[in-house]
Design an enzyme around this catalytic site. Sequence first.
Site, PDB file in Angstrom:
ATOM      1  N   SER A 297       0.800  -1.225   0.000  1.00 45.75           N
ATOM      2  CA  SER A 297       0.000   0.000   0.000  1.00 45.75           C
ATOM      3  C   SER A 297       0.840   1.285   0.000  1.00 45.75           C
ATOM      4  O   SER A 297       1.603   1.515  -0.918  1.00 45.75           O
ATOM      5  CB  SER A 297      -0.943  -0.057   1.205  1.00 45.75           C
ATOM      6  OG  SER A 297      -1.818   1.018   1.212  1.00 45.75           O
TER       7      SER A 297
ATOM      8  N   ASP B  81      -3.595   6.431  -2.836  1.00 44.69           N
ATOM      9  CA  ASP B  81      -2.420   5.843  -2.185  1.00 44.69           C
ATOM     10  C   ASP B  81      -1.774   4.821  -3.136  1.00 44.69           C
ATOM     11  O   ASP B  81      -2.215   4.656  -4.275  1.00 44.69           O
ATOM     12  CB  ASP B  81      -2.761   5.250  -0.810  1.00 44.69           C
ATOM     13  CG  ASP B  81      -3.488   3.923  -0.915  1.00 44.69           C
ATOM     14  OD1 ASP B  81      -4.117   3.673  -1.950  1.00 44.69           O
ATOM     15  OD2 ASP B  81      -3.425   3.127   0.054  1.00 44.69           O
TER      16      ASP B  81
ATOM     17  N   ASP C 201      -6.425   2.067  -2.997  1.00 46.39           N
ATOM     18  CA  ASP C 201      -7.652   1.789  -2.251  1.00 46.39           C
ATOM     19  C   ASP C 201      -8.019   2.934  -1.311  1.00 46.39           C
ATOM     20  O   ASP C 201      -8.914   2.808  -0.485  1.00 46.39           O
ATOM     21  CB  ASP C 201      -7.588   0.443  -1.509  1.00 46.39           C
ATOM     22  CG  ASP C 201      -6.510   0.390  -0.452  1.00 46.39           C
ATOM     23  OD1 ASP C 201      -5.733   1.354  -0.323  1.00 46.39           O
ATOM     24  OD2 ASP C 201      -6.448  -0.627   0.267  1.00 46.39           O
TER      25      ASP C 201
ATOM     26  N   ASN D 194      -8.697   8.431   6.669  1.00 46.97           N
ATOM     27  CA  ASN D 194      -7.568   8.335   5.731  1.00 46.97           C
ATOM     28  C   ASN D 194      -7.987   8.137   4.272  1.00 46.97           C
ATOM     29  O   ASN D 194      -7.145   8.056   3.388  1.00 46.97           O
ATOM     30  CB  ASN D 194      -6.614   7.227   6.157  1.00 46.97           C
ATOM     31  CG  ASN D 194      -7.267   5.834   6.133  1.00 46.97           C
ATOM     32  OD1 ASN D 194      -8.215   5.590   5.382  1.00 46.97           O
ATOM     33  ND2 ASN D 194      -6.751   4.928   6.951  1.00 46.97           N
TER      34      ASN D 194
ATOM     35  N   ARG E 148      -3.879   4.555  20.949  1.00 43.05           N
ATOM     36  CA  ARG E 148      -4.090   3.130  20.636  1.00 43.05           C
ATOM     37  C   ARG E 148      -2.815   2.565  20.032  1.00 43.05           C
ATOM     38  O   ARG E 148      -2.072   3.283  19.339  1.00 43.05           O
ATOM     39  CB  ARG E 148      -5.267   2.945  19.663  1.00 43.05           C
ATOM     40  CG  ARG E 148      -5.131   3.727  18.376  1.00 43.05           C
ATOM     41  CD  ARG E 148      -6.247   3.396  17.394  1.00 43.05           C
ATOM     42  NE  ARG E 148      -6.013   2.152  16.684  1.00 43.05           N
ATOM     43  CZ  ARG E 148      -5.267   2.026  15.591  1.00 43.05           C
ATOM     44  NH1 ARG E 148      -4.667   3.081  15.054  1.00 43.05           N
ATOM     45  NH2 ARG E 148      -5.091   0.854  15.025  1.00 43.05           N
ATOM     46  N   PRO E 149      -2.548   1.276  20.310  1.00 42.09           N
ATOM     47  CA  PRO E 149      -1.385   0.679  19.666  1.00 42.09           C
ATOM     48  C   PRO E 149      -1.679   0.493  18.178  1.00 42.09           C
ATOM     49  O   PRO E 149      -2.780   0.076  17.818  1.00 42.09           O
ATOM     50  CB  PRO E 149      -1.243  -0.675  20.365  1.00 42.09           C
ATOM     51  CG  PRO E 149      -2.584  -0.987  20.940  1.00 42.09           C
ATOM     52  CD  PRO E 149      -3.285   0.322  21.169  1.00 42.09           C
TER      53      PRO E 149
ATOM     54  N   GLY F 104      -1.786  -1.163  14.544  1.00 42.49           N
ATOM     55  CA  GLY F 104      -1.856  -2.553  14.091  1.00 42.49           C
ATOM     56  C   GLY F 104      -0.909  -2.827  12.939  1.00 42.49           C
ATOM     57  O   GLY F 104      -0.817  -3.949  12.456  1.00 42.49           O
TER      58      GLY F 104
HETATM   59  C1  16G Z   1      -4.463  -0.733   7.568  1.00 38.64           C
HETATM   60  C2  16G Z   1      -5.937  -0.810   7.337  1.00 38.64           C
HETATM   61  C3  16G Z   1      -6.563   0.546   7.423  1.00 38.64           C
HETATM   62  C4  16G Z   1      -6.235   1.175   8.755  1.00 38.64           C
HETATM   63  C5  16G Z   1      -4.751   1.152   9.004  1.00 38.64           C
HETATM   64  C6  16G Z   1      -4.490   1.537  10.432  1.00 38.64           C
HETATM   65  C7  16G Z   1      -7.031  -2.384   5.891  1.00 38.64           C
HETATM   66  C8  16G Z   1      -7.174  -2.895   4.492  1.00 38.64           C
HETATM   67  N1  16G Z   1      -6.205  -1.365   6.041  1.00 38.64           N
HETATM   68  O1  16G Z   1      -3.834  -0.002   6.566  1.00 38.64           O
HETATM   69  O2  16G Z   1      -7.939   0.397   7.298  1.00 38.64           O
HETATM   70  O3  16G Z   1      -6.678   2.501   8.802  1.00 38.64           O
HETATM   71  O4  16G Z   1      -4.259  -0.151   8.815  1.00 38.64           O
HETATM   72  O5  16G Z   1      -3.165   1.307  10.745  1.00 38.64           O
HETATM   73  O6  16G Z   1      -7.645  -2.899   6.830  1.00 38.64           O
HETATM   74  P1  16G Z   1      -2.645   1.424  12.220  1.00 38.64           P
HETATM   75  O7  16G Z   1      -3.270   0.315  13.022  1.00 38.64           O
HETATM   76  O8  16G Z   1      -1.181   1.355  12.092  1.00 38.64           O
HETATM   77  O9  16G Z   1      -3.093   2.766  12.737  1.00 38.64           O
HETATM   78 ZN    ZN Z   2      -3.820   1.152   0.306  1.00 41.72          ZN
END
Ligand code: 16G
Ligand code: ZN
Length: 529
Positions: free
Chosen positions: A65, A273, A277, A371, A497-498, A500
């Site tokens: 991405s 991006d 998406d 985003n 928040r941590p 992901g």
């Molecule tokens: C990923 C997610 C997006 C989310 C981002 C948060 C998908 C396809 N993409 O890019 O939706 O906004 O993670 O990232 O689920 P973060 O947990 O690092 O803040």
């Molecule tokens: Zn993307």
Amino acid sequence: ESPLQRAAEVSKEHPKPDITFSYGTAGFRMRADHLDSVMYRMGLLAVLRSKAKEGKVIGVVVTASHNPVHDNGVKLVDPLGEMLQPSWEKHASELANAEDIVEVLRGVVEEHSIDWNVPAKVFIARDTRPSGVEFVKALLDGVQALGGSGRDYGVLSTPQLHYMVRCQNTEGEYGEATEEGYYNKISNAFLDLRSLCGNTGVPVIKLDGANGVGALKVKMLAKQLKGTLSLVICNDGSSGKLNEKCGADYVKLYQCAPDGMDINPGDRCVTFDGDADRVLYFYYDKDHKFHLLDGDRIATLVVGYLKEKLDKTGVVLDRGLGIVQTAYANGNSTSYAESTLGVPVACTKTGVKHVHHKAEEFDIGVYFEANGHGTALFTNDVVRKMKAVVQDTDTSTERSKAAKQVLSLIGLVNQTVGDAMSDMLVVESILHEKGWSLEDWAAVYTDLPNRQRKVAIKNRNVIETTDAERKVTAPQGLQDEIDKLVSGYKNARSFVRPSGTEDIVRVYAEADTREAADSLALAVSQKVY
Ligand code: 16G
Ligand code: ZN
């Protein structure tokens, strides 16, 4: 030789490095150098998933991405084009980390009573990252080792591959599972909306393609738009690097225009991006101030439009129209949706799988992350009722027209996942009908100033949250500290928040002024350790 033995044999050509992998929010994602074994193993897993789903096609996308070009990643796509079911994410992580893959594969086969006689089919696509070429080969090695059949689509946007999977598994009901089929479907729907609307004029769009796949694909789409839009495509990959100082993530994070674009005040600018998406709009006003129109604003535009059309058709929906946001949604977008539009707003944890499932609870569920990732979901009931209106009403009436517009909009939307190309055409359709410039659109409500920060701590997982990540439950006392800080500002809100996707903690703050948002974000960051 059994399929599992063959998988183990071929696995020797894809040795696993000494790294712990984890299937995160968006699949596996990291430096490309480490990912070969993961790709091979995801080829294996996709075959098992396909078999477990009675031979339905499973998708695999090779992309990282918005990350830099030296990263890559992989995620699996379920039969209707949705994200992989969470219980299988666990299998993915286990398989990626296994020293003995036969043991893990056998466990999956047993747990899901997989029948080796069911044929398996896997659709594969990649973004423009050079490392993707070898990764597709590794994936195909995995697919073939377990006797599945793989179809390599080459370079596609992430949402295009999701679309292919859904088309194939619904026997063409959703569209044709080819790239051409994709462009036909969305350009026809867009042209229908243009002709129903009747307004004239050809908007000029300056598009930041993030030097990625979106730039390539939107050129192909543009050919089918019959001169209804004029697209000036910047950052098309011919000179700049993927996502470097460009793309929707960069624009959102730094709240400024990308490099590689020549922008005049009032220009209608769009950014995608790296895997197309996500989409955002932005412009400079005559004082050269930057304005961002983010995912929250797109959601309110779409919901406002659908509500107006629904009212015109007189159609009543049992589960109604709703909007789904995450904690990052600007507070003013939430109050605009609830108070002005009168539409219910739900909030879920960050990540497409969470917002998507929540949106399915409505007859029309519109979700967008701030985003720029989002889409709208429609039940069959909506389609049925709109078709009935068209059938039973005089074509010349506003009521009939509104129903046709809703049906065309449904055709334009990629309901599998957020899709920058399709979402852009949705926004363009609505703006065109309203006769709005980006300034007009921005005037609907004013965003509260906000700031995001990243904090690196030893173990980000000590932070636990509840209430769709808006409140901290651990470490003890942290939420009280945040509350105390927030109470010192006007119209303020903050949460931590941590992440992901990265080894960091994210801090978000909004307040009535830029300075207040900045200082609140900093103060909260200092409480996180
Ligand atoms: C990923 C997610 C997006 C989310 C981002 C948060 C998908 C396809 N993409 O890019 O939706 O906004 O993670 O990232 O689920 P973060 O947990 O690092 O803040
Ligand atoms: Zn993307």
